[in-house]
Enzyme design. Structure first.
Site, mmCIF file in Angstrom:
data_model
loop_
_atom_site.group_PDB
_atom_site.id
_atom_site.type_symbol
_atom_site.label_atom_id
_atom_site.label_comp_id
_atom_site.label_asym_id
_atom_site.label_seq_id
_atom_site.Cartn_x
_atom_site.Cartn_y
_atom_site.Cartn_z
ATOM 1 N N CYS A 276 0.861 -1.177 0.000
ATOM 2 C CA CYS A 276 0.000 0.000 0.000
ATOM 3 C C CYS A 276 0.897 1.227 0.000
ATOM 4 O O CYS A 276 2.101 1.134 0.183
ATOM 5 C CB CYS A 276 -0.860 -0.005 1.252
ATOM 6 S SG CYS A 276 -1.744 -1.552 1.476
ATOM 7 N N ARG B 22 1.238 1.817 -6.003
ATOM 8 C CA ARG B 22 1.501 0.806 -4.983
ATOM 9 C C ARG B 22 0.244 0.006 -4.634
ATOM 10 O O ARG B 22 0.313 -0.998 -3.924
ATOM 11 C CB ARG B 22 2.039 1.467 -3.712
ATOM 12 C CG ARG B 22 3.314 2.239 -3.936
ATOM 13 C CD ARG B 22 3.756 2.908 -2.664
ATOM 14 N NE ARG B 22 4.174 1.938 -1.679
ATOM 15 C CZ ARG B 22 5.400 1.481 -1.531
ATOM 16 N NH1 ARG B 22 6.347 1.913 -2.317
ATOM 17 N NH2 ARG B 22 5.695 0.597 -0.605
ATOM 18 N N TRP C 240 -3.674 -1.904 -1.393
ATOM 19 C CA TRP C 240 -3.625 -3.155 -2.163
ATOM 20 C C TRP C 240 -3.975 -4.237 -1.148
ATOM 21 O O TRP C 240 -3.190 -4.525 -0.255
ATOM 22 C CB TRP C 240 -2.220 -3.354 -2.729
ATOM 23 C CG TRP C 240 -2.112 -4.489 -3.696
ATOM 24 C CD1 TRP C 240 -2.338 -4.463 -5.038
ATOM 25 C CD2 TRP C 240 -1.708 -5.838 -3.403
ATOM 26 N NE1 TRP C 240 -2.126 -5.701 -5.597
ATOM 27 C CE2 TRP C 240 -1.731 -6.559 -4.614
ATOM 28 C CE3 TRP C 240 -1.344 -6.508 -2.239
ATOM 29 C CZ2 TRP C 240 -1.411 -7.907 -4.683
ATOM 30 C CZ3 TRP C 240 -1.022 -7.855 -2.312
ATOM 31 C CH2 TRP C 240 -1.059 -8.540 -3.534
ATOM 32 N N ASN D 264 0.976 -0.115 6.068
ATOM 33 C CA ASN D 264 1.398 -0.939 4.938
ATOM 34 C C ASN D 264 2.169 -2.122 5.501
ATOM 35 O O ASN D 264 3.093 -1.915 6.291
ATOM 36 C CB ASN D 264 2.295 -0.110 4.002
ATOM 37 C CG ASN D 264 2.958 -0.961 2.934
ATOM 38 O OD1 ASN D 264 2.440 -2.011 2.556
ATOM 39 N ND2 ASN D 264 4.101 -0.523 2.438
ATOM 40 N N GLY D 265 1.784 -3.336 5.124
ATOM 41 C CA GLY D 265 2.488 -4.516 5.635
ATOM 42 C C GLY D 265 1.475 -5.533 6.121
ATOM 43 O O GLY D 265 0.299 -5.484 5.744
ATOM 44 N N GLU E 273 10.231 -11.254 -21.270
ATOM 45 C CA GLU E 273 9.825 -9.924 -20.807
ATOM 46 C C GLU E 273 8.688 -9.363 -21.679
ATOM 47 O O GLU E 273 7.740 -8.767 -21.159
ATOM 48 C CB GLU E 273 11.053 -8.995 -20.793
ATOM 49 C CG GLU E 273 10.778 -7.558 -20.433
ATOM 50 C CD GLU E 273 10.102 -7.348 -19.073
ATOM 51 O OE1 GLU E 273 10.003 -8.293 -18.292
ATOM 52 O OE2 GLU E 273 9.638 -6.224 -18.839
ATOM 53 N N LYS F 97 4.873 -8.402 -20.334
ATOM 54 C CA LYS F 97 4.231 -7.095 -20.553
ATOM 55 C C LYS F 97 2.826 -7.293 -21.107
ATOM 56 O O LYS F 97 1.888 -6.668 -20.654
ATOM 57 C CB LYS F 97 5.038 -6.218 -21.532
ATOM 58 C CG LYS F 97 6.366 -5.698 -21.040
ATOM 59 C CD LYS F 97 6.283 -4.600 -20.008
ATOM 60 C CE LYS F 97 6.286 -5.121 -18.614
ATOM 61 N NZ LYS F 97 7.447 -5.339 -17.887
ATOM 62 N N GLU G 33 0.470 -8.751 -18.362
ATOM 63 C CA GLU G 33 0.102 -7.957 -17.191
ATOM 64 C C GLU G 33 -0.727 -6.729 -17.516
ATOM 65 O O GLU G 33 -1.527 -6.310 -16.691
ATOM 66 C CB GLU G 33 1.326 -7.597 -16.343
ATOM 67 C CG GLU G 33 2.314 -6.677 -16.995
ATOM 68 C CD GLU G 33 3.534 -6.421 -16.128
ATOM 69 O OE1 GLU G 33 3.466 -6.571 -14.908
ATOM 70 O OE2 GLU G 33 4.578 -6.045 -16.701
ATOM 71 N N HIS H 159 8.528 -29.782 -28.827
ATOM 72 C CA HIS H 159 8.452 -30.704 -27.681
ATOM 73 C C HIS H 159 7.152 -30.518 -26.912
ATOM 74 O O HIS H 159 7.075 -30.872 -25.739
ATOM 75 C CB HIS H 159 9.671 -30.508 -26.779
ATOM 76 C CG HIS H 159 10.968 -30.757 -27.502
ATOM 77 N ND1 HIS H 159 11.391 -32.011 -27.832
ATOM 78 C CD2 HIS H 159 11.884 -29.896 -28.003
ATOM 79 C CE1 HIS H 159 12.538 -31.925 -28.499
ATOM 80 N NE2 HIS H 159 12.856 -30.650 -28.615
ATOM 81 N N LYS I 90 3.091 -2.084 -7.744
ATOM 82 C CA LYS I 90 4.461 -1.960 -8.240
ATOM 83 C C LYS I 90 5.478 -2.529 -7.258
ATOM 84 O O LYS I 90 6.449 -3.144 -7.657
ATOM 85 C CB LYS I 90 4.780 -0.489 -8.513
ATOM 86 C CG LYS I 90 6.165 -0.322 -9.116
ATOM 87 C CD LYS I 90 6.171 0.646 -10.239
ATOM 88 C CE LYS I 90 7.491 0.688 -10.952
ATOM 89 N NZ LYS I 90 7.541 -0.265 -12.057
#
Ligand code: F6R
Length: 611
Positions: free
Chosen positions: A2, A32, A79, A105-106, A483, A487, A490, A506, A606
């Site tokens: 957060c 965040r 979050w 936050n946590g 990568e 992108k 997400e 395979h 993030k």
């Protein structure tokens, strides 16, 4: 994950509006977490709390917030971890009397025990969160006769877990109390105002000096002062802890761009130039010596930083013949028994706060390994706790999806490899030419950004209705493909899978049918067999987009690709740093074409500070 902001400003500072400071600060912290947002302010009529699910903009559209005038206030953007996103679970949380408000936050690991104890004492809880216990604990100790700061410290001493906490108390209305353990928290020092926040971007407009709090520190800010002490009461002299902030407000503003992500993609030439010149000014000799003498090198990271680490590990092996292993930091336990004194563990992290990477580095240090941090946030925990730090100085990255920090990480690792090559005088490696190739990356990045916009948009139009895509490469092309796929996943919510192109037959090729999109990353070094893979995909009627050097567009690349992103002629090192750029653009334009906000991908934050 957060975001927290709190400020205490002088009563006569008419130029600073409470609502503006909170709104701008929370908007900068939204990366965040953006499930919900809220503020608590100490006004002349007492404590005012406004909170809700949804964005910061939504919160600040409420009439009751716009008239708030206060010199001390806190804000939070969430979050969700404990308790679904809802109005009652949004922060700040208050005590029973609504005289104390906290933002956290946590994760408070022992909150169930604390909640049970407080309930038996008569406290009534309004939310499902772990955080609410903090407000009630402070209230509990105040009722037992403690002064507000003493009660705050006592409450903090009872918490287990990770936390960055800010608290305001209407009985001491000029202060914000704070505490930190694991989750980041910074103090911002301006002339007329002091801040406490998870990130300096929240206060950069008003404060140019910063103190990074350490685990186990508590204290308070008032408009005139900053007080810090250890949780056991030892006062800390802050004079040696103050650093200047070298970022500016322009660095954290969107400017003319519709999204931070596009701004940061477009900023890459500048960010690469910054990283390169910053590396040139750093004395890396101790770091290079550690790497030369290392028994074994591990590179630990998560997400995008892991993909850059893979590129780094391949470069160590391929250019220097040095064994180096890139590991997802949350999987560090796979090797942790093998890590020993004499090993070097490099942690790569944009934020410098990713808990998995931090814990891997801590474990490595305990085992006697030396640790090197490659970070963008030089004030971060990972930077502070590592034996050596290489700050990238790519500038603040606000969009949740990492872009410019990937290219800066790639440049940094290749720079280290070139430096090692120079010292080792490896016969078949021209270290000077390598450095030249690295340096060219910012010019070439500019060129790529100018020439690939239209084709990226056209590919985005093709992808917009797809459910799935493959991203394939070989050797150095694999981490770039990984990568690119991350992108797309997400921000455009399209399932995208990357793997070495040779693996197709395979198993994965079973999914390929007419028009299935396959993006090939052809670097033009050790990956010539990709031509066969392109043919195989075409034989199954896949739709093929290939990124290739313009001077190598022939054979199957030319014949079977439906569309080709021709990349400018450039040395290998430049290609390794810049070939991600069109893939970033493709993901960005696909998200936009789907009507999504690329800056706020669902379920993501993030900075990931939970395990
Ligand atoms: C992807 C992304 C994440 C981060 C990951 C590590 O676009 O941003 O995958 O790369 O969470 O974060 P840092 O680099 O801050 O350790």
């Amino acid at each position: 994950m957060c975001g927290i902001i709190g400020f205490a400003k002088k009563g006569d500072s008419t130029s600073l509006s409470c609502v503006e400071i909170l709104k701008q600060g929370l908007k900068r912290l939204e990366y965040r977490g953006y499930d919900s947002a809220g503020i608590a302010a100490l006004t002349k009529n007492g404590m005012v709390v406004v909170k809700d699910v949804g964005t910061v903009d939504k919160l600040f559209s409420y009439p009751e917030i716009q008239s708030i005038e206060a010199n001390v206030a806190i804000g939070h953007t969430r979050w969700a971890t404990h308790g679904r996103p809802s109005k009652i679970n949004a922060h700040p949380h208050t005590d029973c009397e609504k005289g104390i408000a906290i933002a956290h936050n946590g994760i408070i690991e022992n909150y169930i025990d604390l909640k049970r104890f407080l309930s038996t004492e008569g406290h009534v809880f309004s939310s499902e969160t772990d955080s609410e216990v903090i407000a009630h604990l402070i209230e509990h100790f105040k009722k037992a006769g403690m002064k507000p700061f003493e009660a705050f410290k006592k409450a903090v001493s009872m918490l287990r877990g990770s936390y960055a906490i800010v608290a305001i108390d209407s009985s001491e209305p000029d202060k914000i109390f704070f505490a930190r353990n694991v989750s980041p928290l910074l103090i911002g020092i301006g002339e007329e105002v002091k801040f406490v926040s998870s990130d300096l971007t929240a206060f950069i407009k008003y404060a140019k000096r910063v103190i990074v709090l350490k685990d186990g520190e508590v204290g308070y800010i008032s408009p005139e002062s900053v007080h810090i002490e250890s949780i056991d009461g030892i006062a800390i002299d802050i004079s040696s802890r103050i650093s200047s902030i070298d970022a500016s407000i322009q660095d954290v503003d969107k400017g003319e761009y519709p999204h931070y992500m596009l701004k940061e993609i477009m900023e890459q030439p500048y960010a690469l130039a910054q990283t390169f010149s910053s590396l040139q000014t750093q004395d890396l000799s101790d770091i290079l010596r550690e790497l030369e003498n290392a028994r074994r090198i591990y590179i630990v990271a998560a997400g995008t930083s892991y993909h850059a680490s893979l590129l780094g590990a391949i470069s160590f092996k391929r250019f220097l013949g040095i064994e180096a292993e890139a590991l997802i930091s949350s999987e560090f336990r796979v090797v942790s028994r093998a890590v020993k004194w004499g090993d070097v563990v490099i942690g790569v992290s944009q934020s410098g706060e990713t808990i998995d990477t931090l814990l891997a580095l801590r474990e490595a240090r305990e085992k006697g390994a030396k640790t090197i941090a490659i970070v963008n946030n030089q004030f971060s925990t990972i930077a502070r706790e590592s034996d050596y730090v290489i700050p990238m100085r790519a500038g603040p990255e606000i969009a949740v999806a990492a872009t410019k920090t990937f290219t800066s990480q790639a440049l940094t690792m290749l720079y280290i490899v070139a430096k090692l090559a120079e010292r080792a005088s490896i016969i078949d490696v021209d270290a000077k030419a390598m450095m030249q190739g690295i340096k060219m990356s910012y010019e070439i990045a500019e060129n790529i950004l100018n020439t690939t916009q239209d084709i990226a948009k056209a590919i985005a139009r093709k992808l917009v209705d797809k459910q799935s895509a493959y991203y394939l490469g070989r050797v150095f092309g694999v981490p770039i493909a990984m990568e690119g796929a991350l992108k797309l996943k997400e921000i455009a919510y399209i399932h995208a899978e990357a793997y070495p192109a040779g693996e197709s037959k395979h198993g994965p090729i079973a999914l390929v049918e007419k028009d299935f999109p396959v993006v090939f990353v052809y670097i033009g070094f050790l990956d010539e067999h990709i031509e066969g893979n392109i043919e195989e995909m075409k034989a199954r009627e896949a739709w093929i987009a290939t990124i290739a050097p313009e001077n190598m567009v022939h054979g199957s690349v030319a014949r079977y690709s439906d569309t080709i992103i021709k990349m400018p002629r450039a040395p290998l090192e430049t290609r390794l740093i810049t070939y991600i750029i069109p893939l970033q653009l493709i993901a960005y334009y696909t998200a936009v074409a789907k009507g999504l906000d690329p800056d706020k991908p669902r379920n993501l934050a993030k900075t990931v500070t939970v395990i």
